[in-house]
Each structure stands twice: as C-alpha cells, then as structure tokens.
Design a protein around this motif. Structure first.
Motif, short mmCIF file in Angstrom:
data_model
loop_
_atom_site.label_atom_id
_atom_site.label_comp_id
_atom_site.label_asym_id
_atom_site.label_seq_id
_atom_site.Cartn_x
_atom_site.Cartn_y
_atom_site.Cartn_z
N GLU A 292 -27.96 -26.38 -40.22
CA GLU A 292 -28.32 -27.36 -41.26
C GLU A 292 -28.25 -26.68 -42.62
O GLU A 292 -28.76 -25.57 -42.79
CB GLU A 292 -29.76 -27.84 -41.06
N PRO A 293 -27.62 -27.33 -43.61
CA PRO A 293 -27.57 -26.71 -44.94
C PRO A 293 -28.93 -26.79 -45.66
O PRO A 293 -29.78 -27.60 -45.28
CB PRO A 293 -26.53 -27.56 -45.67
N ALA A 294 -29.10 -25.97 -46.68
CA ALA A 294 -30.37 -25.95 -47.42
C ALA A 294 -30.56 -27.23 -48.23
O ALA A 294 -31.68 -27.71 -48.40
CB ALA A 294 -30.40 -24.74 -48.36
N LEU A 295 -29.47 -27.81 -48.72
CA LEU A 295 -29.56 -29.00 -49.58
C LEU A 295 -29.23 -30.24 -48.78
O LEU A 295 -28.53 -30.16 -47.77
CB LEU A 295 -28.58 -28.88 -50.76
N ASP A 296 -29.72 -31.41 -49.27
CA ASP A 296 -29.35 -32.61 -48.53
C ASP A 296 -28.35 -33.49 -49.30
O ASP A 296 -28.16 -34.65 -49.00
CB ASP A 296 -30.58 -33.41 -48.06
N GLY A 297 -27.72 -32.93 -50.29
CA GLY A 297 -26.69 -33.69 -51.02
C GLY A 297 -25.96 -32.75 -51.98
O GLY A 297 -26.16 -31.53 -51.94
N TYR A 298 -25.15 -33.36 -52.82
CA TYR A 298 -24.38 -32.57 -53.79
C TYR A 298 -25.33 -31.95 -54.82
O TYR A 298 -26.21 -32.64 -55.33
CB TYR A 298 -23.38 -33.47 -54.52
N PRO A 299 -25.18 -30.67 -55.14
CA PRO A 299 -26.02 -30.09 -56.21
C PRO A 299 -25.67 -30.74 -57.55
O PRO A 299 -24.57 -31.28 -57.70
CB PRO A 299 -25.61 -28.62 -56.21
N PRO A 300 -26.60 -30.71 -58.53
CA PRO A 300 -26.34 -31.36 -59.82
C PRO A 300 -25.02 -30.91 -60.45
O PRO A 300 -24.71 -29.73 -60.46
CB PRO A 300 -27.51 -30.91 -60.69
N LEU A 301 -24.27 -31.90 -60.93
CA LEU A 301 -22.99 -31.69 -61.63
C LEU A 301 -21.95 -30.97 -60.77
O LEU A 301 -20.97 -30.43 -61.29
CB LEU A 301 -23.20 -30.91 -62.93
N SER A 302 -22.14 -30.97 -59.47
CA SER A 302 -21.20 -30.28 -58.59
C SER A 302 -20.32 -31.29 -57.87
O SER A 302 -20.82 -32.28 -57.36
CB SER A 302 -21.96 -29.45 -57.56
N PHE A 303 -19.02 -31.02 -57.83
CA PHE A 303 -18.15 -31.85 -57.00
C PHE A 303 -17.97 -31.21 -55.63
O PHE A 303 -17.17 -31.66 -54.83
CB PHE A 303 -16.82 -32.15 -57.69
N CYS A 304 -18.72 -30.12 -55.39
CA CYS A 304 -18.72 -29.53 -54.05
C CYS A 304 -20.00 -29.95 -53.34
O CYS A 304 -21.05 -30.10 -53.96
CB CYS A 304 -18.69 -28.02 -54.14
N VAL A 348 -23.77 -21.29 -58.86
CA VAL A 348 -22.32 -21.25 -59.08
C VAL A 348 -21.64 -22.56 -58.64
O VAL A 348 -20.56 -22.90 -59.10
CB VAL A 348 -21.69 -20.03 -58.36
N SER A 349 -22.30 -23.32 -57.76
CA SER A 349 -21.59 -24.43 -57.10
C SER A 349 -21.00 -25.45 -58.09
O SER A 349 -19.90 -25.95 -57.87
CB SER A 349 -22.46 -25.12 -56.06
#
Ligand code: ABU
Length: 379
Positions: A292-304, A348-349
């Motif tokens: 499971e990833p640490a985040l549950d969605g796209y980080p702010p201003l990230s297209f990754c 960095v994302s």
C-alpha cells in the motif's frame, strides 16, 4: 568529497546490474506547463485553474532541489559517479514551423527523455510540445560522453512534428463527458490522446531486461513509437504491455523489474496485455504485488500518482533506493531480501516523479543476457 574520476563508459542493459554512473535531475525552474493538445492541468485550488500556467512555487523548488542533491550525495557516498543536467529557461516560448508553445516543462526526470541500451543512449521523441526541447538539458553531458567514450553510440529518435494531427481532436472534452462504461471501454481499447500520425514515445515507458525490452502503450507512447523501437533495437525482443489505468503514463510506477526472476506489479493497475503474466510465469519470474502506498491520491500539484511508491532505483540486485515515506513498501522489499536505502523524496514528486524518474543510467556493470529464454508467440 573528492570528485569521482571514473572513466566514462556508457553501458547498461537492465534495471538491476551494479550501477556505477548515473544522471540525477534538477528541479530548477520547473513549470506547470501552458495548455497544449497533449495535456491539460486543472488545479484551481493551487492557483492554476485550467488554462493558466507558471513556475512551481520557489519554496517547493528549493525543497525538491535539497532532496535531489541529498540523493546525489547518497549515491556518491556509495562510490557512484553522478552527473547533473543543465536547466534551461523553461518559462520561454518555444516553437517549430508547425506550432508555438507558451512554456517548456523542466529537467527533473531524465528517465523520461533518455533511454540507455548497452552502449547507446537514445533521446526519446517525447509527445508533449512543452517537452520537445528537453533533450537540450542533457546535451552538455552527452557531448562530453561522446568525447570521452569512443564506443558511445549517441542516438536521437526522429523528432515528431506534433501538429494537430498527432492528437485526437477534442480528446479531453470528450473524455470528461464519457460515462464510466465508455471510459472502461476506452481503457480496454487503449484509446489515448495520441493518434498514429507519427511515432511518439517517452523513454520512461520502457523497461529493460537484457535481450527483452518491455514497452508500455500509454498516453505518451503510441503504436508507431513502439514499432519504431522494435525496428531500432532489432536484435532485442520488444514486448508491448498495458494496464487498467485511466491516466497511463510511464511504466515505472506500474510494473517494475527488480532483479532476475522478480517483478513488482501495481496492486490497482491490472495487466491487460494478453500473454504477459503467462510469459513471466513460464520463465519462472515471480510477480509480487506492491505494498500500500503512503498517500491515498496525487500529491499537491503533481501529475504523478501515489504509486511513485513503486518508483525505485536498484543499485544492484540486492540494494534498492526507496522514497523514505513509503514505510510499507520498504518493509516489503526488506522481506524480499533487499538492503533498503530510504531516500527522502516526497517533495520531488510535483517536479515529475520519483527516484527512478529522477535518474538515467549511464553505466551498470554487466552484459546483455537472456532472462526470458522461453518466448510466447504473439507477446
Ligand atoms: N512518471 C511516472 C509517473 C507514473 C504515475 O504517476 O503513475
């Protein structure tokens, strides 16, 4: 620390041989790109509603550069030679005889642009107008390698024209209006923004395993791009793969080759290419589902996406660099027998990716080997 005086020898056949020389990107001047047919960014909560564009905030850039510099230091402390690109003024308007684009993007993710196969580094076509000139950031390094390594093959794929004919008309408007069933069908049909007018590919859609090369048919890599790669790397076996994903871009947060016999697959984006799983099994490869990833969605201003949790850099078959916030992913790698190097990288994302994206191989010690002796007709 003294400068690494390691001789330049371009050589890298896979994702896991001992890494000796690598390029690490820079965050300087990265832009939220101006709109273009290939992509739209709609971030009203961050001051970038649809149609607007501009520099990513300075304090974000500073934090990202701190983490990138720290990553470079970690690699150097392990004896690697690390080179860095030369950023351009990404705010500038760029143009060709066919189009004018109000901004460029950046040079954080060298993996998107440069593909190393053996003694060759290939500059990818790219498929965004904002990224058409990004290869220039790497030219000082490539010129240097060309002078220093007499066997280095420096190649560039044909620059696409990226006229309106390269993109499906009104693609984004149509996508917005689609029902869930229609989107499901589009995913199965691989109905992405690119037409087949001309070959397009990003280097980050490619994963290397010696004689076998896997290419993601994604929103930035079309069938023509894959066909071009097949003809170019004619002594390799090119396998086309794709996954259940609405925003398919780059293989390295979806399906990662970790070491001979072991791949990591995204727990949500299921493989759709017929024969793919069978192919890996037939060759005795284990496919582990990622943690499971640490985040549950796209980080702010990230297209990754949050799946940068899988975006890792192998230093050799036993050692892996992982984003330090990805506790569960690190635990999984630990259980799989890796020495895990946690690298703070969350900031960095927004600049275009994770640890794999932020790097491009120049030298891994090893040869071109056959890790998939049993082929499957049609895959
Ligand atoms: N450039 C890698 C990003 C891939 C993803 O967000 O899934």
């Amino acid at each position: 620390m003294t400068a690494n005086t390691q001789k330049t020898v371009v050589n890298s056949w896979n994702e896991w041989d001992p890494l000796k020389h690598v390029i690490v990107g820079r965050a300087d001047g990265t832009m939220i790109q101006a709109p273009e047919p290939a992509i739209e960014r709609d971030w009203p909560d961050h001051g970038f509603p649809l149609g607007t564009y501009g520099l990513l905030p300075k304090e974000m850039e500073e934090k990202a550069n701190e983490q990138l510099d720290n990553f470079a230091k970690i690699l150097e402390s392990r004896g690697l030679r690390v080179d860095r690109p030369t950023p351009l003024d990404f705010k500038q308007v760029v143009q060709t005889p066919d189009w004018k684009q109000k901004t460029m993007f950046g040079c954080m993710p060298p993996r998107d642009v440069l593909l190393t196969v053996g003694n060759e580094i290939l500059e990818a076509t790219m498929s965004y107008r904002s990224r058409w000139y990004e290869y220039l950031c790497y030219r000082p390094l490539l010129e240097q390698y060309f002078k220093e390594d007499p066997n280095f093959k420096w190649e560039a794929a044909p620059k696409p024209r990226l006229t309106e004919h390269t993109y499906k008309k009104d693609y984004w408007r149509k996508w917005e209006k689609m029902s869930e069933e229609e989107k499901d069908q589009a995913i199965h049909n691989r109905d992405w923004v690119l037409t087949e007018k001309e070959p397009c590919f990003d280097a980050a859609d490619i994963s290397r395993a010696g004689k076998d090369i896997f290419v993601y048919h994604s929103s930035v890599t079309n069938k023509g791009g894959i066909d071009w790669l097949r003809r170019h790397f004619s002594s390799h076996r090119i396998h086309v793969i794709w996954f259940y994903e609405t925003n398919p871009i780059h293989i390295d947060a979806t399906f990662v080759l970790l070491r001979p016999g072991l791949a990591l697959s995204n727990r949500k984006r299921k493989p759709l290419a017929p024969g793919m799983i069978e192919f890996f099994k037939k060759n005795d490869w284990e496919i582990a589902e990622c943690a499971e990833p640490a985040l549950d969605g796209y980080p702010p201003l990230s297209f990754c996406s949050q799946w940068l949790s899988m975006n890792t850099l192998m230093l050799d078959t036993k050692t892996i660099c992982v984003d330090a916030q990805e506790i569960k992913q690190m635990e999984q790698f630990d259980k799989l027998g890796f020495e895990v190097i946690p690298v703070p990288f969350a900031d960095v994302s927004a600049f275009g990716g994770g640890l794999h994206c932020a790097t491009a191989d120049v030298n891994r010690q090893g040869d071109c080997e056959d890790y998939f002796p049993k082929q499957i007709e049609g895959f």
